[in-house]
Write a protein that holds these residues in place. Structure first.
Motif, PDB file in Angstrom:
ATOM      1  N   GLY B 234     -30.102  13.041  38.898  1.00  0.00           N
ATOM      2  CA  GLY B 234     -30.679  14.244  39.501  1.00  0.00           C
ATOM      3  C   GLY B 234     -32.158  14.422  39.216  1.00  0.00           C
ATOM      4  O   GLY B 234     -32.702  15.522  39.371  1.00  0.00           O
ATOM      5  N   VAL B 249     -27.309  14.463  42.659  1.00  0.00           N
ATOM      6  CA  VAL B 249     -27.118  13.401  41.675  1.00  0.00           C
ATOM      7  C   VAL B 249     -26.392  12.227  42.342  1.00  0.00           C
ATOM      8  O   VAL B 249     -25.285  12.401  42.864  1.00  0.00           O
ATOM      9  CB  VAL B 249     -26.310  13.942  40.480  1.00  0.00           C
ATOM     10  N   GLY B 289     -25.753  15.498  35.965  1.00  0.00           N
ATOM     11  CA  GLY B 289     -24.609  14.850  36.586  1.00  0.00           C
ATOM     12  C   GLY B 289     -23.315  15.362  35.970  1.00  0.00           C
ATOM     13  O   GLY B 289     -23.138  15.309  34.758  1.00  0.00           O
TER      14      GLY B 289
END
Lengths: 305, 305
Positions: B234, B249, B289
């Motif tokens: 991300g 992500v 994530g």
């Protein structure tokens, strides 16, 4: 009239996942403030033995308080017939029992086989019918189990149908473990609808464990789901499923829906203000949410406008 | 053959949002490892003056390196014709220019009006055509602007059509500010497709600012989008849009798609291992994530299986 019913589960699912006990008066302030923001259904507590979940020991008092709020549908979780009797006596409008689609998880969580659960559901259905209390079954671990792995979709449908035959009036598909994906959500909603009728297969209880919570909610909406569970600040998850965490965040869900033009009946700005009540009662407890952190988009108008 | 092309933008969008400069050798390790995990397109750098973005000063070397990786489509971002000439000289397979649909944002970001941007696009299209390099336009702030608020959908379509007439071959709709919602994604994808043709309106560049990134990706898939930008961990966002942050992500996106049975061609376990390379090169930099934190579901099988 809202297009979608948001069912807030934080006071039950959220608080039972936290070791600390929120004071009864703080729970009441939280529930009252969320109802004032437009939330029309709240799962306010659970009737589990206080020795197991002392966080929920005041559930009878909380149910009685919540029932004084006009227009609020007051839901209580019950683990068994004994809990159901207590919830009904407390005045809950609706009761809900989690029924784990993974038998391994069911045995571990409530020490009952699927057959024993169906017997319990029949008994509870009788109690609920006599008291004219709505009775829902939450099909938990429906999208997979941290102990068993994948759960057969046929098995979920079969157990939902058996529960309906035992008297369950409504169903929720619950992604207890955060395993669900949008394609699976669509398949399983369709399959359970076909088994028990669309009018009974209404609800999704989603987690955001792998970040797919809102995508799964969108998939459910597209299949005609009318009720979505969510938790203020993302509090909660399932303490019995190792590695699982994180209900979808009510604030983010309401933002998504209102931005899409789907009416939730909720004033998002007022809902965001409710976080302060929870934060004050649980200092240091993390409250999640992307929309609360980022703020509302410039020019965004929810129903508050 | 993948059903969906994942275009990794971390080495460009991610690294230009971070003050620290990742060493050239680490960038190469990252790009090589992601390509080895099955990622078939990477935006590897941008040809912005090094005085403005020293993080991107080695972009020519990075492009040349990336072009040695078999099967990898090497994309470079260019802010203007001068940058395009440098990217083409470096050997990029494709170049992409961000074109802000909000004129206020465009003037602030690159000091060009919409009319000036269309002139620049025509010049770049000429350079790209002569060099047989693919040329895409990223329709940025397409879903709203932190300075202007809502952006008219008709304006997005009009500017996309004008860009196509100026020679742009492909389009990305970019949620620079994290304002997009799934209903808007569907509407705008359909509208731009109608304007420039479905074969040119292929890509979404989404942020997760308000948690809706994967829901928006799902909406795009349902409208036939074939390419999704994402960033490992991300990393990145838009440093020029105040309050905006967070590309979707890559790991979570690949998990969602593979779990749905949509083939990305990416080995998710190998992709998760790439995080260590980035973490080692940028110690202390947060990598996001949900799937990396939660781990893969029991019994989950990506293409690695």
């Amino acid at each position: 009239m809202a297009d979608i019913l948001i069912s807030e589960v934080g006071p039950r699912d959220g608080l039972q996942s936290i070791d600390r006990i929120m004071p009864t008066e703080a729970k009441k302030r939280w529930i009252a403030a969320e109802a004032a923001a437009g939330v029309r259904e709240i799962e306010v507590g659970s009737f589990v033995p206080p020795s197991l979940l002392p966080q929920m020991a005041d559930s009878a008092e909380i149910v009685a308080f919540a029932c004084t709020i006009p227009g609020l549908n007051v839901v209580a979780l019950v683990p068994n017939a004994k809990g159901a009797a207590r919830a009904i006596e407390a005045g809950a409008h609706a009761i809900s029992i989690p029924f784990s689609m993974s038998e391994t998880h069911s045995l571990k969580n409530v020490r009952k086989s699927h057959a024993q659960m169906l017997e319990e559901i029949a008994v509870i259905a009788g109690l609920a019918k006599a008291a004219r209390v709505h009775f829902a079954v939450g099909l938990s671990t429906a999208f997979g189990c941290t102990m068993e792995g994948p759960v057969e979709e046929d098995q979920v449908v079969r157990l939902a149908v058996a529960s309906a035959e035992a008297g369950a009036q409504e169903f929720s598909l619950s992604d207890t473990t955060g395993y669900a994906n949008p394609a699976q959500v669509k398949r399983l909603v369709r399959a359970v609808k076909a088994g028990v009728g669309a009018e009974r297969m209404t609800t999704l209880h989603l987690h955001n464990t792998r970040g797919l919570g809102l995508a799964n909610a969108l998939a459910g909406l597209e299949e005609g789901i009318t009720t979505l569970d969510a938790s203020l600040g993302g509090l909660g998850g399932c303490p019995f499923a190792p590695g699982a965490s994180g209900n979808i965040v009510t604030e983010d869900l309401v933002f998504m829906l209102e931005a899409m033009g789907v009416n939730t009946g909720i004033d998002l700005k007022a809902l965001l203000d409710v976080r302060a009540i929870v934060a004050e009662a649980l200092p240091g407890e993390p409250l999640y949410g992307f929309t609360p952190d980022a703020g509302l988009p410039l020019g965004f108008e929810g129903i508050a406008a």
